[in-house]
Design a protein around this motif. Structure first.
Motif: not given
Length: 79
Positions: A71, A67-68, A59-61, A64-65, A15, A6, A9
């Protein structure tokens, strides 16, 4: 670990800090379950590869996959 994701993000940490903090937290946990550790590395490895190739230039984008997925794995292991 989830709060560290988090923080990334929210752009509170870089990173590389995220990636290596996650690994340090796993090591500090002194987990004995080999299956759990292997699964954890399955989610962490793509994050580490990106860090090794791009450093903090992500970037987060872009991540993100991954990271998700990490998580979701972490949340599922808590229950």
């Amino acid at each position: 670990m989830i709060s560290t994701i988090e923080d990334f993000r929210k752009e509170k940490i870089q990173y590389a800090t995220l990636v290596y903090s996650l690994e340090a937290m796993l090591d500090a946990g002194e987990y004995k379950n080999e299956t759990l550790i292997k699964q954890w590395y399955d989610y962490w490895t793509p994050l580490e590869i990106i860090s090794a190739t791009k450093g903090n230039n992500v970037t987060v984008e872009e991540v993100n996959k991954y990271l998700s997925s990490m998580e979701t794995f972490l949340r599922n292991t808590q229950s």
